[in-house]
Design an enzyme around this catalytic site. Structure first.
Site, PDB file in Angstrom:
ATOM      1  N   SER A 260       1.510  46.746   5.752  1.00 58.48           N
ATOM      2  CA  SER A 260       2.761  46.106   5.362  1.00 58.48           C
ATOM      3  C   SER A 260       2.467  44.701   4.877  1.00 58.48           C
ATOM      4  O   SER A 260       1.393  44.159   5.109  1.00 58.48           O
ATOM      5  CB  SER A 260       3.703  46.026   6.560  1.00 58.48           C
ATOM      6  OG  SER A 260       3.149  45.130   7.511  1.00 58.48           O
ATOM      7  N   LYS A 261       3.472  44.132   4.198  1.00 61.93           N
ATOM      8  CA  LYS A 261       3.302  42.773   3.691  1.00 61.93           C
ATOM      9  C   LYS A 261       3.033  41.815   4.843  1.00 61.93           C
ATOM     10  O   LYS A 261       2.330  40.836   4.692  1.00 61.93           O
ATOM     11  CB  LYS A 261       4.550  42.341   2.922  1.00 61.93           C
ATOM     12  CG  LYS A 261       4.500  42.912   1.528  1.00 61.93           C
ATOM     13  CD  LYS A 261       5.495  42.294   0.595  1.00 61.93           C
ATOM     14  CE  LYS A 261       5.444  43.083  -0.704  1.00 61.93           C
ATOM     15  NZ  LYS A 261       6.626  43.007  -1.491  1.00 61.93           N
ATOM     16  N   ARG A 262       3.634  42.118   6.000  1.00 58.99           N
ATOM     17  CA  ARG A 262       3.419  41.243   7.141  1.00 58.99           C
ATOM     18  C   ARG A 262       1.977  41.360   7.640  1.00 58.99           C
ATOM     19  O   ARG A 262       1.369  40.413   8.072  1.00 58.99           O
ATOM     20  CB  ARG A 262       4.422  41.609   8.246  1.00 58.99           C
ATOM     21  CG  ARG A 262       4.877  40.462   9.075  1.00 58.99           C
ATOM     22  CD  ARG A 262       6.207  40.777   9.780  1.00 58.99           C
ATOM     23  NE  ARG A 262       6.406  42.191  10.030  1.00 58.99           N
ATOM     24  CZ  ARG A 262       5.905  42.853  11.067  1.00 58.99           C
ATOM     25  NH1 ARG A 262       5.161  42.238  11.945  1.00 58.99           N
ATOM     26  NH2 ARG A 262       6.154  44.149  11.212  1.00 58.99           N
ATOM     27  N   GLN A 263       1.471  42.575   7.568  1.00 61.42           N
ATOM     28  CA  GLN A 263       0.137  42.821   8.106  1.00 61.42           C
ATOM     29  C   GLN A 263      -0.847  43.185   7.007  1.00 61.42           C
ATOM     30  O   GLN A 263      -1.094  44.353   6.745  1.00 61.42           O
ATOM     31  CB  GLN A 263       0.199  43.979   9.104  1.00 61.42           C
ATOM     32  CG  GLN A 263       0.355  43.563  10.540  1.00 61.42           C
ATOM     33  CD  GLN A 263      -0.047  44.717  11.445  1.00 61.42           C
ATOM     34  OE1 GLN A 263      -1.208  45.053  11.588  1.00 61.42           O
ATOM     35  NE2 GLN A 263       0.937  45.347  12.035  1.00 61.42           N
TER      36      GLN A 263
END
Ligand code: GLU
Length: 489
Positions: A260-263
């Site tokens: 994900s963009k967060r990870q």
């Protein structure tokens, strides 16, 4: 038949790792089979389109050397252009075609006008969820006649157009990577193909464009696998021959969750800006779900194109391990031709010193420890400082007494002073001379070499003392040793 593949990103964001992998596999496949690689921009989701998205996608691909031979592209001035005989390649410019296809499906009774309001649909969904059934359009408008629909349109009622999918039975197809795949029609909603805004959805636009552009193989992320039946339905409705499908494995974080963009899912432009070489990134991305051999990790782009085999891509999700990217990048930096390395490394350092030979010697000395290009600046910083801060380092080996350190450094200073300039630049020569001094004085290696190394680097960790001498050269080395001696006064 010459294969034609396309990368069809939506400019709803910048190019990320997953997009780069799809584009790269398209390119490798086209090159391997002598086919065409097309870039089509799927910008029908106008509300989510980001500014500069198309430019970023094209420029990132260009920077990585993943170059389509047809479709949308960016010229040297940064202007978006289109090239090829199947255009336009920007999907919103094909709206009239999509609309006509949708009407044709309605005529064939394989699609229908739906007047249900978003509120009504939301309520239905809620009720279905409550009673434990998968939310699904219940099909109130499926049975409206063409006349009834035309009347309501004439009255100005808002509508969408939906596919009239079978409500029972199964659909089976072959996926190049996943093999035989089967879905139940009953689990599928009557897909909207024209939105209330009049714009087509991805499903209609992408399918019709793939057909119109003569696409033979569709390579795309696994998240599109459940949509494929709807696309096949459209092909069948028109009597078109569908392309072959290859759904690429999901990209995962180290904990097996979806990238994900967060990870860890960062844009290609950001990765390159951090100092990763495009060649290393391409190598890294190519191996997310595929490896041509069991015993190697490093492949040039050309080698990848010669070996690419879509059928050998894994089904299982591929872990994105940035440590591996670091390792690959360090390897690519080590393998660069010396001149290329120096040209790139020079861009990383800021110094007034213009002794090019000295600078190059420093840059080459740290090369083995560079993981990303900006490391060059950190690793060479001490070389270019006027004065080193000897308060920050112990000039003595373990608990060595000050006068013992001074004794060693003075002798070393004399030794360097007496050496020929050309000899100081030779690691083996200085090593021999200094080892001889150590032996003649019955000193230890540690208590002699540590003070020398610390005096030259001003740091607890650095390349070895002989390498440092060879990088500095005679005059510069003497300045450092003198400075250290002054510090000990
Ligand atoms: N526009 C779609 C996306 O960005 C493309 C999917 C496909 O390749 O069919 O994911």
């Amino acid at each position: 038949m010459k294969p034609r593949v396309r990368f069809a990103p939506s400019p709803t964001g910048f190019l990320h790792i997953g997009g780069l992998r799809s584009a790269l596999y398209d390119e490798l496949f086209a090159r391997r089979h002598g086919g065409d690689f097309i870039l089509r921009i799927e910008d029908t989701d106008v509300a989510r389109t980001v500014q500069g998205g198309i430019e970023n996608i094209c420029q990132s691909l260009k920077d990585c050397g993943v170059i389509p031979n047809e479709g949308v592209w960016i010229d040297a001035k940064g202007k978006i252009i289109e090239r090829g005989d199947y255009g336009p390649y920007i999907q919103t410019k094909r709206q009239a075609k999509h609309r006509a296809y949708a009407e044709e499906l309605v005529k064939k009774n394989l699609a229908y006008y739906c007047f249900c309001s978003p509120e009504r649909l939301a309520k239905l969904r809620e009720e279905q969820t409550k009673s434990g059934v998968a939310p699904r359009y219940a099909g109130q408008c499926r049975e409206l006649s063409h006349e009834q629909a035309a009347e309501r349109v004439a009255k100005g009622e808002k509508y969408v157009i939906r596919l009239k999918l079978p409500s029972t039975g199964k659909i089976k197809f072959q996926d190049i990577i996943r093999g035989a795949v089967e879905f139940d029609w009953s689990a599928m909603d009557d897909q909207v193909i024209i939105k209330s805004s009049g714009l087509p959805t991805y499903h209609l636009a992408s399918t019709c464009d793939d057909h119109d552009m003569g696409i033979t193989h569709v390579l795309r992320g696994e998240e599109w696998l459940p949509s494929t039946p709807k696309h096949l339905f459209i092909y069948q409705a028109f009597g078109w021959k569908p392309p072959e499908f290859a759904h690429l494995p999901l990209l995962l974080n180290a904990d097996h969750s979806k990238l994900s963009k967060r990870q860890g899912d960062v844009s290609v432009a950001e990765i390159l800006a951090k100092g990763y070489l495009p060649e290393a990134l391409v190598n890294f991305v190519a191996l997310l779900g595929w490896n041509p051999t069991a015993d190697r990790e490093i492949y040039t782009h050309d080698e990848l194109a010669k070996m690419f085999d879509l059928a050998k891509v894994n089904k299982a999700g591929a872990m994105v391990n940035y440590e591996k990217l670091d390792w690959l990048n360090a390897g690519y930096i080590k393998a660069l031709p010396e001149d290329d390395y120096l040209t790139q490394a020079q861009t990383q350092i800021k110094t007034e010193i213009n002794d090019a030979n000295f600078l190059d010697r420093c840059l080459l000395l740290v090369r083995d420890r560079v993981v990303k290009l900006p490391d060059v600046a950190v690793l060479t910083e001490f070389f270019f400082k006027d004065k080193l801060d000897y308060d920050k380092v112990s000039l003595g080996w373990k608990k060595q007494a000050k006068d013992e350190i001074v004794l060693r450094l003075k002798a070393l200073k004399d030794l360097v002073q007496d050496a020929k300039e050309a000899d100081v630049l030779k690691v083996e020569v200085m090593e021999k001379k200094i080892k001889k001094l150590i032996e003649s004085q019955s000193w230890g290696n540690g208590d002699t070499l540590w003070p020398l190394r610390a005096a030259l680097s001003g740091a607890e960790k650095s390349p070895g003392p002989f390498e440092l001498l060879a990088a500095y050269g005679k005059e510069r080395a003497l300045v450092r040793i003198n400075d250290a001696l002054n510090h000990l006064k």
